[in-house]
Motif scaffolding. Structure first.
Motif, mmCIF file in Angstrom:
data_model
loop_
_atom_site.group_PDB
_atom_site.id
_atom_site.type_symbol
_atom_site.label_atom_id
_atom_site.label_comp_id
_atom_site.label_asym_id
_atom_site.label_seq_id
_atom_site.Cartn_x
_atom_site.Cartn_y
_atom_site.Cartn_z
ATOM 1 N N PHE A 68 0.837 -1.202 0.000
ATOM 2 C CA PHE A 68 0.000 0.000 0.000
ATOM 3 C C PHE A 68 0.873 1.254 0.000
ATOM 4 C CE2 PHE A 68 -3.052 2.950 2.319
ATOM 5 C CZ PHE A 68 -3.830 3.191 1.193
ATOM 6 N N CYS A 69 1.985 1.223 0.750
ATOM 7 C CA CYS A 69 2.928 2.360 0.756
ATOM 8 C C CYS A 69 3.434 2.643 -0.651
ATOM 9 C CB CYS A 69 4.140 2.050 1.639
ATOM 10 S SG CYS A 69 3.833 2.339 3.366
ATOM 11 N N ARG A 70 3.801 1.571 -1.367
ATOM 12 C CA ARG A 70 4.307 1.749 -2.734
ATOM 13 C C ARG A 70 3.243 2.390 -3.628
ATOM 14 N NH1 ARG A 70 6.946 -3.181 -1.790
ATOM 15 N NH2 ARG A 70 5.292 -4.377 -2.806
ATOM 16 N N GLU A 71 1.981 1.949 -3.447
ATOM 17 C CA GLU A 71 0.868 2.502 -4.231
ATOM 18 C C GLU A 71 0.677 3.990 -3.921
ATOM 19 O OE1 GLU A 71 -3.391 0.749 -4.526
ATOM 20 O OE2 GLU A 71 -2.022 -0.911 -4.071
ATOM 21 N N VAL A 72 0.733 4.327 -2.625
ATOM 22 C CA VAL A 72 0.571 5.714 -2.183
ATOM 23 C C VAL A 72 1.655 6.590 -2.813
ATOM 24 C CG1 VAL A 72 0.850 7.213 -0.140
ATOM 25 C CG2 VAL A 72 -0.675 5.242 -0.044
ATOM 26 N N ILE A 73 2.905 6.075 -2.833
ATOM 27 C CA ILE A 73 4.021 6.844 -3.402
ATOM 28 C C ILE A 73 3.869 6.956 -4.922
ATOM 29 C CG2 ILE A 73 6.528 6.913 -3.766
ATOM 30 C CD1 ILE A 73 6.763 5.403 -1.020
#
Length: 289
Positions: A68-73
């Motif tokens: 999810f962090c990667r998606e947010v970034i």
């Protein structure tokens, strides 16, 4: 981000002022081009580009983890890089380039007040995200006027933060988060759309603008809970304990709700923008009416 919460409000405002608006989205169509077309054929002829794209960080249905962090970034930084490259490569570049980021750039503090000139950007996940997002927007030597709007919590009907709060508050189950003393930097959606429109139409506006209301530095999370309850004619007696917020959102995201920044829209006011909803009670009455 044209079909998102802020994107819809901005599109409506720009069209009402006589501008033509096209969205960049996954699929092409009427008044739309796809990201693929943008990468292959470049930027169509236009006066300005606005990036509002970004996966909803506070989606309670998504677990906070690496994926999810990667998606947010990537939903923020990669879209900004793609658009910046398209602007840099354009034979006739647009005159203005606006990116909406966030006040997460500034370090949470119960006392410090931040203007657009204040330092920040390198102490936790969100501040580093805003730094890399804003860095991706820089186009050295471009004739396009660059504007970054650092937005607070966007309040409006039919989406954003309020949509998740209304039901508990309507049922009389609302209340402050954690201590309730943390600053609550907010802006009405019509003012965020208004600031972006102002940045597009005013040739002299450049650099960073804080997208928060003028009374936002005086607003705490507790004040916000009381004002929202009052606008609904309900009590706000039930504080949500910090541990419960952390349990739902995870420790890193919970910081956004349990800590806050006093942010002042200094350059925004100096640039000549007039707020439609400078105070919280007026903003909330408009939203829950």
């Amino acid at each position: 981000g044209g079909t998102g919460f802020v994107g819809r409000a901005l599109t409506q405002l720009l069209r009402s002022r006589g501008h033509e608006v096209s969205h960049v989205s996954r699929h092409g169509g009427k008044d739309r081009i796809s990201w693929e077309e943008l990468s292959h054929s470049g930027l169509p002829l236009c006066d300005a580009v606005v990036n509002l794209a970004g996966e909803n960080v506070l989606n309670p249905f998504r677990r906070w983890g690496d994926a999810f962090c990667r998606e947010v970034i990537s939903s923020r930084v990669e879209t900004t890089k793609t658009l910046a490259k398209a602007i840099a490569d354009a034979e006739q570049p647009p005159r203005a380039w606006v990116v909406v980021t966030g006040v997460g750039y500034y370090r949470p503090s119960p006392t410090a007040e931040y203007t657009e000139d204040s330092p920040g950007g390198d102490f936790d996940f969100f501040s580093r995200l805003v730094s890399s997002w804003e860095a991706a927007a820089l186009i050295p030597g471009s004739p396009a006027r660059g504007v970054v709007v650092r937005s607070g919590v966007v309040l409006g009907r039919g989406g954003g933060a309020i949509s998740q709060m209304l039901w508990p508050f309507r049922l009389g189950l609302g209340g402050p988060l954690g201590s309730g003393l943390q600053p609550f930097p907010w802006i009405h959606i019509r003012d965020l759309a208004g600031i972006v429109c102002h940045a597009l139409e005013s040739e002299c506006v450049q650099g960073v603008l804080n997208g928060v209301s003028p009374s936002s530095p005086a607003t705490s999370n507790g004040t916000f809970a009381q004002e929202l309850a009052a606008a609904l004619g309900r009590p706000a007696l039930l504080p949500v304990p910090a541990w419960a917020v952390r349990a739902v959102f995870g420790a890193e995201r919970a910081i956004m709700l349990l800590e806050g920044q006093r942010v002042v829209p200094k350059h925004t006011l100096e640039s000549g923008y007039h707020f439609i909803f400078p105070d919280l009670s007026g903003a909330l009455k408009d939203i829950v009416a």
